[in-house]
Enzyme design. Structure first.
Site, PDB file in Angstrom:
ATOM      1  N   ASP A  31     -15.220  -7.350 -18.311  1.00 29.23           N
ATOM      2  CA  ASP A  31     -15.452  -6.221 -17.995  1.00 29.23           C
ATOM      3  C   ASP A  31     -15.018  -5.436 -19.157  1.00 29.23           C
ATOM      4  O   ASP A  31     -13.960  -5.520 -19.774  1.00 29.23           O
ATOM      5  CB  ASP A  31     -14.930  -5.675 -16.622  1.00 29.23           C
ATOM      6  CG  ASP A  31     -15.509  -6.316 -15.493  1.00 29.23           C
ATOM      7  OD1 ASP A  31     -16.540  -6.958 -15.597  1.00 29.23           O
ATOM      8  OD2 ASP A  31     -15.088  -5.830 -14.398  1.00 29.23           O
ATOM      9  N   ASP A  32     -15.282  -4.145 -19.076  1.00 29.08           N
ATOM     10  CA  ASP A  32     -14.728  -2.964 -19.785  1.00 29.08           C
ATOM     11  C   ASP A  32     -15.178  -2.782 -21.319  1.00 29.08           C
ATOM     12  O   ASP A  32     -14.646  -2.011 -21.952  1.00 29.08           O
ATOM     13  CB  ASP A  32     -13.216  -2.885 -19.740  1.00 29.08           C
ATOM     14  CG  ASP A  32     -12.932  -2.815 -18.179  1.00 29.08           C
ATOM     15  OD1 ASP A  32     -13.581  -2.401 -17.453  1.00 29.08           O
ATOM     16  OD2 ASP A  32     -11.423  -2.475 -18.054  1.00 29.08           O
ATOM     17  N   HIS A  82     -21.282  -1.093 -16.064  1.00 31.58           N
ATOM     18  CA  HIS A  82     -19.950  -0.856 -15.426  1.00 31.58           C
ATOM     19  C   HIS A  82     -19.479   0.684 -15.647  1.00 31.58           C
ATOM     20  O   HIS A  82     -18.299   0.978 -15.743  1.00 31.58           O
ATOM     21  CB  HIS A  82     -18.805  -1.809 -16.295  1.00 31.58           C
ATOM     22  CG  HIS A  82     -17.469  -2.016 -15.550  1.00 31.58           C
ATOM     23  ND1 HIS A  82     -17.723  -2.441 -14.159  1.00 31.58           N
ATOM     24  CD2 HIS A  82     -16.387  -2.088 -16.121  1.00 31.58           C
ATOM     25  CE1 HIS A  82     -16.212  -2.443 -14.019  1.00 31.58           C
ATOM     26  NE2 HIS A  82     -15.509  -2.249 -15.051  1.00 31.58           N
ATOM     27  N   HIS A  86     -15.538   4.700 -16.381  1.00 31.16           N
ATOM     28  CA  HIS A  86     -14.691   3.795 -15.281  1.00 31.16           C
ATOM     29  C   HIS A  86     -13.820   4.489 -14.294  1.00 31.16           C
ATOM     30  O   HIS A  86     -12.824   4.327 -14.027  1.00 31.16           O
ATOM     31  CB  HIS A  86     -13.294   2.970 -16.361  1.00 31.16           C
ATOM     32  CG  HIS A  86     -12.960   1.899 -15.761  1.00 31.16           C
ATOM     33  ND1 HIS A  86     -12.207   1.459 -14.921  1.00 31.16           N
ATOM     34  CD2 HIS A  86     -13.743   0.335 -15.930  1.00 31.16           C
ATOM     35  CE1 HIS A  86     -12.158   0.089 -14.680  1.00 31.16           C
ATOM     36  NE2 HIS A  86     -12.921  -0.431 -15.184  1.00 31.16           N
ATOM     37  N   HIS A 176     -11.561  -9.555 -18.801  1.00 31.60           N
ATOM     38  CA  HIS A 176     -11.795  -8.379 -19.578  1.00 31.60           C
ATOM     39  C   HIS A 176     -11.814  -8.678 -20.943  1.00 31.60           C
ATOM     40  O   HIS A 176     -11.157  -9.863 -21.395  1.00 31.60           O
ATOM     41  CB  HIS A 176     -10.643  -7.273 -19.091  1.00 31.60           C
ATOM     42  CG  HIS A 176     -10.573  -6.753 -17.702  1.00 31.60           C
ATOM     43  ND1 HIS A 176     -10.120  -7.685 -16.751  1.00 31.60           N
ATOM     44  CD2 HIS A 176     -10.790  -5.888 -17.291  1.00 31.60           C
ATOM     45  CE1 HIS A 176     -10.230  -6.989 -15.540  1.00 31.60           C
ATOM     46  NE2 HIS A 176     -11.083  -5.930 -15.635  1.00 31.60           N
TER      47      HIS A 176
END
Length: 219
Positions: A31-32, A82, A86, A176
């Protein structure tokens, strides 16, 4: 950008698509990203071991790191959505949720010519209204069942233990590939080769989210 996921969020997916059950199959997800520091290191390791993974990308990160996003796609990994920056989807208006997802889809499409269908709400924060509105737009919500907790700046042994101590056939592993400080994901990068090697020794096969859940990754 806030990091990490809400404790207790551990569902694979809200999709109703049939799951192809293979013995000892696991999906690594990151992620991210993309960023210019950690994402390339993760990609280097995956390339070394010939492992395909799923990258849940943040729109504004893709905007600032288009070449890294292009690399993710060119190396055969699946790219998911995603959000743009955020936020908790459960703490903003549903119209804002749609804007977060659509804006990210447009950015990814602009860079690599693909529109992701897979969505991972930041922090795993979702509810019936969020699920409904995303499903209505043709999206598939993808969560996880194994959390590495790597965003906490954990050491290599801690990250490895969090993954290997909980993984099982059909697991979706959350890690991540972007951080807010230089040393945030050192444990992730150092643990990843060991995690892959141990799972290979245990006869696990690595797959992407779209393959595991038999989903179309893009429109």
């Amino acid at each position: 950008m806030k990091k990490g996921e809400e404790k207790g969020k551990s569902r694979y997916s809200t999709t109703e698509a049939p799951i192809r059950r293979k013995p000892k199959e696991v999906a690594l997800t990151f992620d991210d990203g993309p960023d210019h520091l950690w994402t390339p290191r993760v990609l280097d390791i995956l390339a070394q071991y010939r492992v395909k993974a799923t990258f849940m990308c943040v729109g504004q990160m893709a905007k600032y790191n288009p070449k890294i996003l292009e690399r993710i796609a060119s190396e055969g990994h699946v790219i998911g959505n995603h959000s743009w920056d955020h936020p908790y989807f459960t703490k903003i208006a549903l119209s804002a949720v749609l804007d977060q997802v659509e804006r990210t889809t447009e950015q990814i499409d602009k860079i690599i010519g693909l529109k992701p269908r897979l969505v991972r709400p930041p922090y795993g924060a979702t509810n019936e209204d969020v699920n409904r509105i995303l499903k209505a737009g043709g999206h598939e919500i993808i969560l996880w069942d194994v959390d590495s907790w790597d965003w906490k700046g954990l050491t290599r042994p801690q990250v490895a233990r969090n993954v290997l101590g909980h993984v099982g056939p059909g697991s979706v592993v959350l890690q991540h590939c972007a951080g807010t400080v230089d040393d945030t994901l050192k444990g992730t990068v150092e643990a990843l080769p060991y995690i892959i090697e141990v799972l290979c020794e245990q006869k696990y096969a690595f797959t992407t989210i779209s393959e595991m859940f038999q989903l179309e990754a893009y429109w």
